[in-house]
Scaffold this motif. Structure first.
Motif, PDB file in Angstrom:
ATOM      1  N   ALA A 172      18.796 -36.350 -12.551  1.00 48.25           N
ATOM      2  CA  ALA A 172      18.439 -35.094 -11.898  1.00 48.25           C
ATOM      3  C   ALA A 172      18.194 -35.294 -10.408  1.00 48.25           C
ATOM      4  O   ALA A 172      17.791 -36.369  -9.964  1.00 48.25           O
ATOM      5  CB  ALA A 172      17.194 -34.498 -12.549  1.00 48.25           C
ATOM      6  N   PHE A 173      18.436 -34.226  -9.668  1.00 51.02           N
ATOM      7  CA  PHE A 173      18.310 -34.197  -8.210  1.00 51.02           C
ATOM      8  C   PHE A 173      19.315 -35.127  -7.540  1.00 51.02           C
ATOM      9  O   PHE A 173      19.014 -35.796  -6.551  1.00 51.02           O
ATOM     10  CB  PHE A 173      16.875 -34.500  -7.775  1.00 51.02           C
ATOM     11  N   GLY A 190      19.372 -40.201  -8.186  1.00 45.83           N
ATOM     12  CA  GLY A 190      18.415 -39.304  -8.811  1.00 45.83           C
ATOM     13  C   GLY A 190      17.484 -39.974  -9.790  1.00 45.83           C
ATOM     14  O   GLY A 190      17.337 -41.194  -9.824  1.00 45.83           O
ATOM     15  N   ASN A 191      16.851 -39.147 -10.610  1.00 48.23           N
ATOM     16  CA  ASN A 191      15.879 -39.624 -11.597  1.00 48.23           C
ATOM     17  C   ASN A 191      16.433 -39.395 -13.003  1.00 48.23           C
ATOM     18  O   ASN A 191      16.671 -38.257 -13.392  1.00 48.23           O
ATOM     19  CB  ASN A 191      14.548 -38.882 -11.434  1.00 48.23           C
ATOM     20  N   HIS A 200      11.930 -33.055 -12.993  1.00 49.00           N
ATOM     21  CA  HIS A 200      13.309 -33.541 -13.079  1.00 49.00           C
ATOM     22  C   HIS A 200      13.867 -33.389 -14.483  1.00 49.00           C
ATOM     23  O   HIS A 200      15.046 -33.096 -14.668  1.00 49.00           O
ATOM     24  CB  HIS A 200      13.418 -34.987 -12.571  1.00 49.00           C
ATOM     25  N   GLY A 259      10.166 -33.558  -9.329  1.00 52.55           N
ATOM     26  CA  GLY A 259      10.181 -32.118  -9.090  1.00 52.55           C
ATOM     27  C   GLY A 259       8.805 -31.495  -9.111  1.00 52.55           C
ATOM     28  O   GLY A 259       8.498 -30.587  -8.327  1.00 52.55           O
ATOM     29  N   SER A 312      17.872 -39.403  -3.893  1.00 50.87           N
ATOM     30  CA  SER A 312      17.686 -38.097  -4.523  1.00 50.87           C
ATOM     31  C   SER A 312      17.433 -37.047  -3.458  1.00 50.87           C
ATOM     32  O   SER A 312      16.873 -37.349  -2.401  1.00 50.87           O
ATOM     33  CB  SER A 312      16.476 -38.134  -5.476  1.00 50.87           C
ATOM     34  N   LEU A 323      15.831 -33.051  -3.205  1.00 53.84           N
ATOM     35  CA  LEU A 323      15.146 -31.921  -3.817  1.00 53.84           C
ATOM     36  C   LEU A 323      14.968 -30.854  -2.748  1.00 53.84           C
ATOM     37  O   LEU A 323      14.460 -31.139  -1.657  1.00 53.84           O
ATOM     38  CB  LEU A 323      13.777 -32.327  -4.361  1.00 53.84           C
TER      39      LEU A 323
END
Length: 281
Positions: free
Chosen positions: A9-10, A17-18, A74, A222, A256, A258
């Motif tokens: 994610a991200f 990302g994560n 995330h 997140g 990442s 966000l």
């Protein structure tokens, strides 16, 4: 056998990302089974979504390798992208232990973008004891902190200690006392410590130690991003609707991005990002 999807994610790259585990139709799993699955996956968090309880409305729980977490940004983004891939983009709502989280997904040329609205954010000044113990665990001094950004404990689903630093170099040199910081965070109920450096009005660099989750650091957070937006709002730094980017994970090799949107008259914060599937060999 539980079908575990793995998404980053991200990011738009599976090696950035994560990473998050995503389990759908998890209604039949016990809490112990969810916890064991999250431990087996080994990511900072895994998400467990139940079957829809209304039109695009799903119960959602989160587990780190060692404990349940009330809210994980995330993993929420990852789950929303998975469901958008199955049912098409649009609006959905997740019922989480922290409250309802609305997410809008839309397909773009770069992939599926998900935007989540946090619960109402708030922030308070950290006590001298909290600040000094955190600095001692980090091996930092008060001189490392930026005077414009006082230490706070900020909330947007769960609590995070906010520490703004003077320089990018200070942020890059992270080698902390895992046990000491974990003890403080467990005592205070903090999910991460958000360490950040403000490059300019549009870009913030962040790192998030996560010892309470059994991992040294989160490459994209997140929930902390939403809390940071609420923290800036609480300090009166948001005078009109603002969008800025948090760059995280660069120092650990998982870059990442966000995107945070915050308004002075709205305690809810929007955090957006992409998510892509990780194909394991």
């Amino acid at each position: 056998m539980t079908d575990i999807l793995r998404y980053a994610a991200f990011t738009q790259r599976p090696d950035g990302g994560n990473p998050a585990g995503v389990v759908l139709n998890a209604d039949g799993m016990s809490e112990a089974q969810m916890q064991q699955t999250a431990a087996d996956v080994g990511y900072s968090e895994s998400a467990f979504a139940g079957a829809a309880v209304g039109e695009r409305r799903y119960p959602l729980r989160f587990f780190s390798p060692v404990a349940e977490v009330a809210f994980c940004g995330h993993a929420t983004i990852a789950t929303a992208v998975v469901l958008a891939g199955m049912d098409g983009p649009g609006h959905m709502v997740f019922e989480t232990p922290a409250g309802d989280i609305a997410v809008d997904t839309r397909r773009q040329s770069a992939g599926t973008l998900a935007s989540m609205r946090s619960v109402a954010s708030h922030s308070r000044g950290a006590s001298d004891d909290e600040t000094q113990r955190a600095l001692a665990a980090l091996g930092w001094s008060a001189a490392d902190l930026h005077p414009i950004y006082p230490p706070h404990v900020a909330f947007a689903g769960n609590e995070h200690l906010m520490l703004g630093v003077r320089t990018r170099e200070r942020l890059a040199e992270l080698a902390y006392d895992f046990d000491a910081l974990r003890e403080l965070m467990l005592e205070r109920g903090w999910t991460t410590v958000q360490l950040f450096w403000v490059e300019d009005d549009e870009t913030v660099h962040a790192r998030d130690p996560f010892p309470v989750g059994g991992v040294v650091e989160d490459p994209a957070t997140g929930a902390a991003a939403a809390a940071l937006g609420g923290y800036f709002r609480e300090l009166g730094l948001i005078r009109e609707s603002t969008r800025f980017t948090i760059r995280q994970g660069e120092d650990m090799g998982r870059p990442s991005e966000l995107t945070v949107e915050v308004s002075p008259d709205d305690p809810q914060v929007t955090v957006s990002g992409y998510a892509v599937q990780i194909i394991e060999s």
